[in-house]
Write an enzyme that holds these catalytic residues in place. Structure first.
Site, PDB file in Angstrom:
ATOM      1  N   SER A 194      -0.803  -7.523  10.715  1.00 61.60           N
ATOM      2  CA  SER A 194      -2.514  -7.729  11.037  1.00 61.60           C
ATOM      3  C   SER A 194      -3.427  -7.728   9.714  1.00 61.60           C
ATOM      4  O   SER A 194      -4.431  -8.680   9.470  1.00 61.60           O
ATOM      5  CB  SER A 194      -2.845  -6.337  11.900  1.00 61.60           C
ATOM      6  N   ASN A 195      -3.091  -6.851   8.799  1.00 63.09           N
ATOM      7  CA  ASN A 195      -3.928  -6.867   7.614  1.00 63.09           C
ATOM      8  C   ASN A 195      -3.766  -8.058   6.813  1.00 63.09           C
ATOM      9  O   ASN A 195      -4.947  -8.707   6.284  1.00 63.09           O
ATOM     10  CB  ASN A 195      -3.576  -5.517   6.592  1.00 63.09           C
ATOM     11  N   THR A 198      -6.363   0.699  11.904  1.00 64.69           N
ATOM     12  CA  THR A 198      -6.677   0.749  10.422  1.00 64.69           C
ATOM     13  C   THR A 198      -6.472  -0.279   9.523  1.00 64.69           C
ATOM     14  O   THR A 198      -7.277  -0.403   8.434  1.00 64.69           O
ATOM     15  CB  THR A 198      -5.233   1.483   9.769  1.00 64.69           C
ATOM     16  N   HIS A 225       5.302  -4.811   8.859  1.00 68.09           N
ATOM     17  CA  HIS A 225       5.311  -6.192   9.460  1.00 68.09           C
ATOM     18  C   HIS A 225       5.524  -7.101   8.415  1.00 68.09           C
ATOM     19  O   HIS A 225       4.685  -7.846   7.882  1.00 68.09           O
ATOM     20  CB  HIS A 225       3.940  -6.422  10.059  1.00 68.09           C
ATOM     21  N   GLU A 266       0.357  -0.444  16.403  1.00 73.82           N
ATOM     22  CA  GLU A 266      -0.348   0.967  16.033  1.00 73.82           C
ATOM     23  C   GLU A 266      -1.417   1.091  17.175  1.00 73.82           C
ATOM     24  O   GLU A 266      -1.729   2.510  17.600  1.00 73.82           O
ATOM     25  CB  GLU A 266      -1.244   0.512  14.782  1.00 73.82           C
ATOM     26  N   HIS A 322      -1.087  -4.512  19.438  1.00 71.39           N
ATOM     27  CA  HIS A 322      -0.624  -4.343  18.170  1.00 71.39           C
ATOM     28  C   HIS A 322       0.208  -2.830  18.235  1.00 71.39           C
ATOM     29  O   HIS A 322      -0.224  -2.256  18.889  1.00 71.39           O
ATOM     30  CB  HIS A 322      -1.643  -4.221  17.038  1.00 71.39           C
ATOM     31  N   HIS A 354       3.799   1.979  11.695  1.00 67.51           N
ATOM     32  CA  HIS A 354       2.545   1.887  12.675  1.00 67.51           C
ATOM     33  C   HIS A 354       2.426   2.740  13.610  1.00 67.51           C
ATOM     34  O   HIS A 354       1.464   2.865  14.629  1.00 67.51           O
ATOM     35  CB  HIS A 354       2.789   0.285  13.289  1.00 67.51           C
ATOM     36  N   CYS A 359       2.616   5.984   9.007  1.00 65.44           N
ATOM     37  CA  CYS A 359       1.426   6.242   7.745  1.00 65.44           C
ATOM     38  C   CYS A 359       0.558   7.377   8.048  1.00 65.44           C
ATOM     39  O   CYS A 359       0.134   7.315   9.156  1.00 65.44           O
ATOM     40  CB  CYS A 359       0.604   4.914   7.573  1.00 65.44           C
ATOM     41  N   CYS A 416       0.808  -1.250  -0.004  1.00 65.28           N
ATOM     42  CA  CYS A 416       0.016  -0.084   0.032  1.00 65.28           C
ATOM     43  C   CYS A 416       0.872   1.552  -0.003  1.00 65.28           C
ATOM     44  O   CYS A 416       2.162   0.980   0.167  1.00 65.28           O
ATOM     45  CB  CYS A 416      -0.868  -0.170   1.264  1.00 65.28           C
TER      46      CYS A 416
HETATM   47  S1  SF4 Z   1      -2.733   2.292   7.374  1.00 67.70           S
HETATM   48 FE1  SF4 Z   1      -1.182   0.724   7.233  1.00 67.70          FE
HETATM   49  S2  SF4 Z   1      -2.296  -0.453   5.641  1.00 67.70           S
HETATM   50 FE2  SF4 Z   1      -3.180   1.354   5.506  1.00 67.70          FE
HETATM   51  S3  SF4 Z   1      -2.149   2.559   4.083  1.00 67.70           S
HETATM   52 FE3  SF4 Z   1      -1.240   3.052   6.014  1.00 67.70          FE
HETATM   53  S4  SF4 Z   1       0.585   1.497   6.135  1.00 67.70           S
HETATM   54 FE4  SF4 Z   1      -0.858   0.777   4.859  1.00 67.70          FE
END
Ligand code: SF4
Length: 496
Positions: A412-413, A353, A230, A315, A313, A263, A285, A201
């Site tokens: 996680s995702n 997120t 991760h 984040e 986690h 995170h 992010c 992403c």
């Molecule tokens: S929140 Fe996490 S998964 Fe979503 S765009 Fe940002 S880094 Fe990527």
């Protein structure tokens, strides 16, 4: 037609392999093909093209590098002019069976390898030399082929030790035989359905670029608090280029450069870095920073913030740290029932997120039911990348017998992508690399869905496709549910 054949040059090798297959109800045919290049070529010429479905060449061989030991198994990636694409799958299965297996190039030579030759043969990355594999593998003529050689001698255990080394090699061949049979059983034609979008992403690309640019402009080492994203592959690659990953700031020398991971971190960590005089580059992010800002805003307005997320986690730790006395983690509807806000009229919620859209909706629904006047974030906290990848894999899972999700166990995702498939009734497996694919998963499977978490590199997906193509004809198509064009700017510290 016999489905699978195992070619073993010498009688002693064929016997070890047959012993290993004794428990099998329908073992592959083991052909003794003869010692040496000439006999192997003659025997290869006699194999009728339609007499087998897939071929394995097994035997002992000369290890070329000092990090090999007698009894180690080398699974050929390239053998002469033949590419054995499924080698990572077979080597991974052998390792799971407790056998010391590596993948690498195998050279076929027309004489016993002399001690002085080993270094030159190994110079191009070749791991092992034998006298038969290349002509036999070529006779597979495009059918699935695997080559497994057990090391009998090495630069440090040369031919003088051949008896003890040879026995170790034969023991390994015997133990490898049932695993090789599983490889043969997994061969067949299949199709792969790629979920689109998948893999990196914008937040992950940005975080990786920040570390790369910091290494370029400031030189190694560049310290990174926690894994930058991760994914074991990404972390290993950056480590190889000079990044040093630490758990906490006390592992960073005074005055050094430290990157905060994608995170995010809590204000306490920022304050500690400032107190220590560390040169901080923040790779959080922007979509995580947005959640942090919302937490601060709600808390400042006197709200109790219910943070929907997973305990532990990074984040979540960072977001909780923004307003620790006002924020409560809720993971389940039961947590919602137990929630005791200061004022039931002043409750807001936020989300990690990378949650599952369905799971988060269940918890936010329970919150809404209990606190009808609850305030919501300005826009969805589950980010676009998480939402898109879940929608894409859901579409693919509906058409697949199983889904492979490329990603690390702590992503996680990526874990949410597995759960998304399971929710629609399709088995799914999280794998860091092709070597993690268990051959038993593929039994009876004709359509494989394939995706990758937002932190998993696209190259892993390519490697998985390549490895699967070594099991038989593979068609690959893509189901694109949406396209992405989001990019995030870089922080000023690395913009030049
Ligand atoms: S929140 Fe996490 S998964 Fe979503 S765009 Fe940002 S880094 Fe990527």
């Amino acid at each position: 037609m016999t489905d699978s054949i195992i070619c073993a040059p010498m009688r002693i090798e064929a016997r070890a392999i047959r012993r290993g297959l004794r428990g099998s109800a329908n073992p592959p045919e083991v052909l003794r093909t003869g010692y040496g290049t000439t006999r192997a070529a003659d025997r290869a010429g006699q194999l009728k093209p339609d007499s087998f479905g897939q071929m394995v060449v097994m035997g002992v061989g000369a290890g070329l590098t000092s990090d090999l030991s007698p009894g180690d198994l080398v699974v050929g990636t390239e053998v002469g002019l033949v590419t054995c694409a499924s080698a990572p799958l077979l080597a991974g299965e052998l390792r799971r069976a407790g056998l010391p297996a590596r993948t690498g190039r195998i050279a076929t030579v027309d004489h016993l390898v002399r001690r002085s030759e080993r270094a030159s043969l190994a110079a191009d990355g070749t791991l092992l030399a034998d006298m038969e594999s290349a002509p036999l593998a070529a006779a597979a003529a495009g059918r699935p082929v695997a080559v497994v050689r057990a090391v009998s001698d090495t630069p440090d255990h040369p031919v003088a030790h051949i008896v003890s080394g040879g026995l170790a090699a034969l023991r390994s061949l015997r133990a490898a035989a049932p695993v090789v049979e599983r490889w043969a059983g997994a061969c067949g034609s299949r199709r792969v359905l790629l979920a689109g979008p998948r893999s990196f992403c914008a937040g992950v690309e940005r975080a990786i670029e920040i570390v790369e640019r910091a290494l370029e402009s400031r030189g190694a080492p560049v310290y990174v608090r926690k894994q930058i994203v991760h994914n074991t592959r990404v972390v290993g690659d950056l480590e190889g280029r000079g990044a040093v990953f630490v758990d906490e700031l006390d592992q960073v020398p005074d005055g050094a450069t430290v990157v905060f991971s994608a995170h995010g971190v809590s204000p306490m960590v920022r304050a500690e870095a400032s107190r220590r005089g560390l040169a901080v580059i923040d790779a959080t992010c922007p979509l995580v920073s947005k959640v942090h800002a919302e937490a601060r805003r709600f808390a400042a307005d006197g709200y109790t913030v219910a943070l929907i997320g997973h305990a532990g986690h990074e984040e979540v730790e960072g977001t909780l740290g923004e307003a620790p006395s006002s924020t409560v983690l809720v993971q389940t509807p039961e947590d919602v029932a137990a929630l005791r806000p200061r004022d039931g009229e002043r409750v807001a919620y936020l989300m990690q997120t990378t949650l599952s859209v369905d799971e988060a909706a269940e918890v936010s629904g329970a919150l809404r039911e209990r606190f009808p006047s609850m305030r919501a974030p300005g826009s969805d906290d589950i980010c676009y990348a998480t939402t898109n990848r879940q929608a894409a894999v859901r579409a693919v899972a509906a058409e697949s017998d199983l889904v492979l999700v490329a990603g690390s166990a702590n992503s996680s995702n990526s874990v949410r992508l597995v759960e998304t498939c399971e929710r629609v009734g399709t088995p799914a497996y999280l794998i860091d690399s092709a070597a993690d694919i268990q051959l038993g998963w593929l039994t009876g499977v004709s359509t494989i869905g394939l995706t990758a978490g937002a932190s998993a590199p696209p190259a892993v997906v390519e490697e998985i496709i390549s490895a699967l193509s070594g099991l038989g004809p593979l068609s690959v198509s893509e189901r694109v549910t949406t396209t992405e064009s989001i990019r995030f700017g870089l922080p000023k510290e690395v913009r030049q």
